[in-house]
Design a protein around this motif. Structure first.
Motif, PDB file in Angstrom:
ATOM      1  N   ASN A 187      -8.016  18.325  27.514  1.00  0.00           N
ATOM      2  CA  ASN A 187      -7.137  19.498  27.372  1.00  0.00           C
ATOM      3  C   ASN A 187      -7.530  20.658  26.694  1.00  0.00           C
ATOM      4  O   ASN A 187      -6.609  21.529  26.570  1.00  0.00           O
ATOM      5  CB  ASN A 187      -5.723  18.930  26.737  1.00  0.00           C
ATOM      6  CG  ASN A 187      -6.212  17.828  25.566  1.00  0.00           C
ATOM      7  OD1 ASN A 187      -6.911  18.441  24.818  1.00  0.00           O
ATOM      8  ND2 ASN A 187      -5.531  16.690  25.635  1.00  0.00           N
ATOM      9  N   HIS A 210      -0.736  16.058  20.799  1.00  0.00           N
ATOM     10  CA  HIS A 210      -0.478  15.628  22.190  1.00  0.00           C
ATOM     11  C   HIS A 210       0.640  14.543  22.423  1.00  0.00           C
ATOM     12  O   HIS A 210       1.006  13.750  23.619  1.00  0.00           O
ATOM     13  CB  HIS A 210      -1.657  15.281  22.929  1.00  0.00           C
ATOM     14  CG  HIS A 210      -2.607  16.307  23.251  1.00  0.00           C
ATOM     15  ND1 HIS A 210      -3.812  16.716  22.327  1.00  0.00           N
ATOM     16  CD2 HIS A 210      -2.438  17.350  24.144  1.00  0.00           C
ATOM     17  CE1 HIS A 210      -3.986  17.997  22.888  1.00  0.00           C
ATOM     18  NE2 HIS A 210      -3.411  18.271  23.695  1.00  0.00           N
ATOM     19  N   CYS A 259     -11.021   8.418  22.616  1.00  0.00           N
ATOM     20  CA  CYS A 259     -10.796   9.844  22.599  1.00  0.00           C
ATOM     21  C   CYS A 259     -12.261  10.474  23.057  1.00  0.00           C
ATOM     22  O   CYS A 259     -12.233  11.465  23.912  1.00  0.00           O
ATOM     23  CB  CYS A 259     -10.475  10.352  21.503  1.00  0.00           C
ATOM     24  SG  CYS A 259      -8.732  10.116  20.861  1.00  0.00           S
ATOM     25  N   CYS A 297     -13.670  13.923  24.352  1.00  0.00           N
ATOM     26  CA  CYS A 297     -12.396  14.978  24.243  1.00  0.00           C
ATOM     27  C   CYS A 297     -12.524  15.847  23.037  1.00  0.00           C
ATOM     28  O   CYS A 297     -12.188  16.918  22.938  1.00  0.00           O
ATOM     29  CB  CYS A 297     -11.052  14.472  24.082  1.00  0.00           C
ATOM     30  SG  CYS A 297      -9.631  15.462  23.923  1.00  0.00           S
ATOM     31  N   CYS A 323      -6.305  11.685  26.858  1.00  0.00           N
ATOM     32  CA  CYS A 323      -5.130  11.279  26.875  1.00  0.00           C
ATOM     33  C   CYS A 323      -4.327  12.065  28.042  1.00  0.00           C
ATOM     34  O   CYS A 323      -3.182  12.033  28.622  1.00  0.00           O
ATOM     35  CB  CYS A 323      -4.236  11.609  25.623  1.00  0.00           C
ATOM     36  SG  CYS A 323      -4.232  13.029  24.808  1.00  0.00           S
TER      37      CYS A 323
HETATM   38  S1  SF4 Z   1      -8.605  13.678  20.785  1.00  0.00           S
HETATM   39 FE1  SF4 Z   1      -8.235  14.091  22.845  1.00  0.00          FE
HETATM   40  S2  SF4 Z   1      -7.782  12.265  23.812  1.00  0.00           S
HETATM   41 FE2  SF4 Z   1      -7.531  11.840  21.649  1.00  0.00          FE
HETATM   42  S3  SF4 Z   1      -5.406  12.225  21.536  1.00  0.00           S
HETATM   43 FE3  SF4 Z   1      -6.383  14.043  20.894  1.00  0.00          FE
HETATM   44  S4  SF4 Z   1      -6.296  15.187  23.025  1.00  0.00           S
HETATM   45 FE4  SF4 Z   1      -5.922  13.123  23.328  1.00  0.00          FE
END
Ligand code: SF4
Lengths: 201, 479
Positions: free
Chosen positions: B429, B130, B407, B410, B347
């Motif tokens: 996401n 990401h 995080c 997620c 994120c």
């Molecule tokens: S775990 Fe989720 S919040 Fe953390 S960087 Fe990866 S996509 Fe982003």
């Protein structure tokens, strides 16, 4: 990284598309700080929950070539997915389309990804489902996949192929160009941000 | 020759270019977190190498971070060992680290912009897909694997091939209640999870230009879910205003020089994209996913699809597999799907505006008695800002849990996970199988849909709420 020239082994048909790296190895296995020993996490959810999952079937237990549907390796950038495949005994993954980061990681880890058109993937699926013991040869020098009487050519970037054939490490190659890096750095604008020192908010 | 924005940034970073070899690209900023870095540092040690530019490297702890008792030692010994490894590596190699408890700690893609380290025209990488988030500033930002992390640590460069160029143009006005998240979910549903493969996507058009930086980050963040290498948006006044005064933004004469350069970072008239997609903003509605990849999404007014309607056999099998995993029956209206958990964070949607949008809807209301809601700010700074605005009280009064930054759910590397069979509406996401916990089922949604869903207990759009909220959002949703 081990050099890759040619490999002969049996192949497992993974008739699924959009296989994301969370399926190849889930996040809980990513807490480890080693670079090997990830075979226990490889496709663990499918291996646990689906008795019929292709890699649970004894006839594919020794497969070293994985033949997957399109869009293999999507999602997270975790190179652990590539390590888990290698640790699980795979040297080659064949698909009609790979996610970019997965494919790139493969070239660093010594796992060969081969792109074949979907109809060739289907033909290979049919052949290895009919005879799971069928030897399949992936020859990086000749850029061919062959099994039975069939020989299928594949394309691969010449530079990547050379690196894999020689088993060369990228960092060492880049270090030969230290002069160029220093010259570039000498011309970077001074206002480009630096993380150090930490500045008050 | 006219160039695209991405080509301009790429060309400005070529250290070396030789026929038959990848270009060597200079990296302006390398972000590091605990999960994808330990093996890279081990590699450096084994080869006796150092970090070439510690001053262009920044590390934080995010994936394993518990969101309760953030200052206590991590209970899970494996998570703790990983965080400890990062601390040792940062100390040994002289890298700045924002550890748990630090004012700068947070999700790596939230802290870069908030510190002003993310600026237009930069190349930014991180061992995290990401990283595309930073493209919102007109940077070329992309995720890399651990071997590449080692390469960047050692050389501050990466061998790269010139990516193909795609334009996604979104023109017109977004209807009320439709946000950046809905735009990007609609884009992915349209082009597919492999549609962006090999491309850098430039998001452009009048609807994109009107978006705030935070909304732009939401869009660029999910470029990877369309398979793209990166996503980016041309910097403009909105970008410069966001950056000005941030800790690491240039100042004084440097600021003027930077803005002058940044202002050149636009796709030239006549530049050619290899592929173009057009979307009419006015046609968009709140979007939710029903399946197990981010391309399996529909407007919330839709129903769970029927595998029989998919002509291709492989696709039919994939849809059947997704519905079996998700426990959904074809034909069920999406609004009738009940959820157990709502996750607001990540994120993608863990920034202050996201929290504001949800808080406006929750204000003066109680969430559904059978639904739990976790609110996880993307960084310590976002948490502090939200608390200064009283948003934490709104969430708690509504019955939601207010957590520490990370995080979190997620990807459930910390204790925040779905139980097998549990269903979430999540502003993150990825709706992959097991992503939020073994056997957990995820529907991707915007912050506004997350709030409406928490209030009703089933997937819902803000417009479904019976009465208007006590006050209207201060900024239009998704603005
Ligand atoms: S775990 Fe989720 S919040 Fe953390 S960087 Fe990866 S996509 Fe982003």
């Amino acid at each position: 990284m081990d050099a890759f020239t040619t490999h002969t082994g049996t192949a497992a048909p993974l008739r699924r598309s959009n296989v994301d790296t969370d399926q190849i190895i889930p996040a809980e296995y990513l807490k480890r700080i080693t670079r090997t020993g990830f075979e226990d996490g490889l496709f663990i959810a499918w291996r646990t929950n689906e008795p019929d999952f292709v890699l649970n079937r004894p006839e594919y237990a020794d497969a070293s070539i994985l033949v997957a549907g399109p869009d293999f390796g999507t999602g997270s950038s975790r190179e652990h997915a590539n390590w888990a495949l290698l640790d699980g005994g795979f040297r080659v993954v064949i698909s009609s389309r790979f996610a970019d980061i997965f494919r790139n990681n493969s070239t660093k880890a010594g796992l060969l990804t081969v792109i074949l058109p979907q109809d060739q993937v289907e033909a290979l699926w049919t052949a290895i489902e009919a005879d799971p013991a069928l030897p399949v040869t992936v020859d990086l020098r000749e850029k061919t996949v062959s099994y039975g009487d069939t020989v299928v050519p594949f394309e691969i970037d010449d530079y990547v192929r050379w690196r894999l054939l020689e088993g060369l490490d990228d960092v060492g190659l880049t270090e030969r160009h230290l002069d160029d890096i220093e010259a570039y750095e000498a011309n970077r604008p001074a206002w480009k941000p630096k993380a150090l020192p930490a500045l008050p908010a | 020759m006219p160039k695209t924005l991405a080509e301009k940034v790429y060309d400005a970073h070529v250290v070396r270019s030789t026929a038959g070899e990848p270009d060597l690209l200079y990296i302006d900023l390398h972000l590091v977190h605990e999960v994808t870095s330990p093996q890279a540092f081990d590699g450096l040690r084994a080869a006796g190498r150092t970090v070439r530019r510690p001053d262009l490297t920044m590390a934080t702890e995010d994936h394993n971070v518990p969101t309760l008792d953030i200052l206590a030692p991590i209970a899970d010994p494996v998570s703790r060992a990983q965080v400890d490894a990062l601390r040792r590596n940062a100390a040994e190699f002289g890298i700045r680290l924002a550890p748990m408890g630090d004012r700068d700690q947070g999700i790596v893609h939230v802290i870069g912009p908030q510190l002003g380290l993310t600026q237009p025209g930069m190349t930014i990488v991180c061992g995290d897909s990401h990283t595309s988030t930073h493209g919102a500033f007109g940077a070329l930002a992309f995720g890399i694997g651990t071997s590449e992390v080692e390469h960047v640590l050692a050389t501050q460069t990466l061998p790269q091939y010139r990516p193909k160029q795609m334009a996604v143009t979104v023109d017109g006005e977004l209807p009320p209640g439709v946000s950046a998240k809905d735009v990007i979910l609609a884009v992915i549903a349209q082009i597919g999870t492999g549609g962006g493969q090999g491309y850098v996507i430039e998001y452009r058009g009048s609807a994109i230009e009107k978006l705030s930086m935070e909304a732009r980050m939401t869009i660029c963040n999910m470029s990877i879910e369309a398979g793209a290498k990166a996503g980016l948006i041309a910097p403009d006044r909105t970008t410069f205003d966001y950056l000005q005064g941030k800790p690491h933004a240039p100042q004084g004469a440097d600021w003027d020089a930077a803005v002058e350069y940044w202002s050149t970072l636009r796709t030239d008239d006549g530049a050619v994209f290899d592929h173009e997609v057009h979307i009419d903003a006015a046609s968009l509605t709140p979007f939710v996913t029903w399946g197990t990849n981010p391309g399996q999404g529909l407007p919330i007014s839709g129903s769970v699809p029927d595998p029989a309607d998919f002509p291709n056999e492989d696709e039919r099998r994939d849809v059947e597999g997704a519905l079996a995993y998700m426990g959904l029956t074809p034909g069920t209206p999406l609004r009738e799907v009940s959820v157990d958990t709502v996750f607001l964070g990540s994120c993608t949607n863990g920034r202050i505006e996201d929290l504001r949008v949800a808080a406006e809807l929750l204000k003066g209301r109680r969430i559904d008695a059978n639904t739990r809601m976790l609110v996880v700010p993307g960084s310590v700074a976002v948490k502090a800002q939200a608390e200064a605005e009283g948003l934490d009280k709104v969430f708690v009064d509504a019955g939601a849990e207010w957590r520490g930054a990370g995080c979190s759910m997620c990807l459930g590397m910390n204790p925040d996970q779905l139980a097998p069979g549990e269903r979430s509406a999540s502003t993150s996401n990825r709706n992959f199988q097991g992503r939020q916990g073994k056997g957990g089922r995820t529907h991707l949604v915007s912050p506004a849909v997350a709030a409406a869903t928490a209030l009703t207990g089933h997937l819902a759009a803000p417009a479904d709420l019976e009465t208007a909220p006590a006050t209207r959002p201060a900024t239009p949703i998704g603005a």
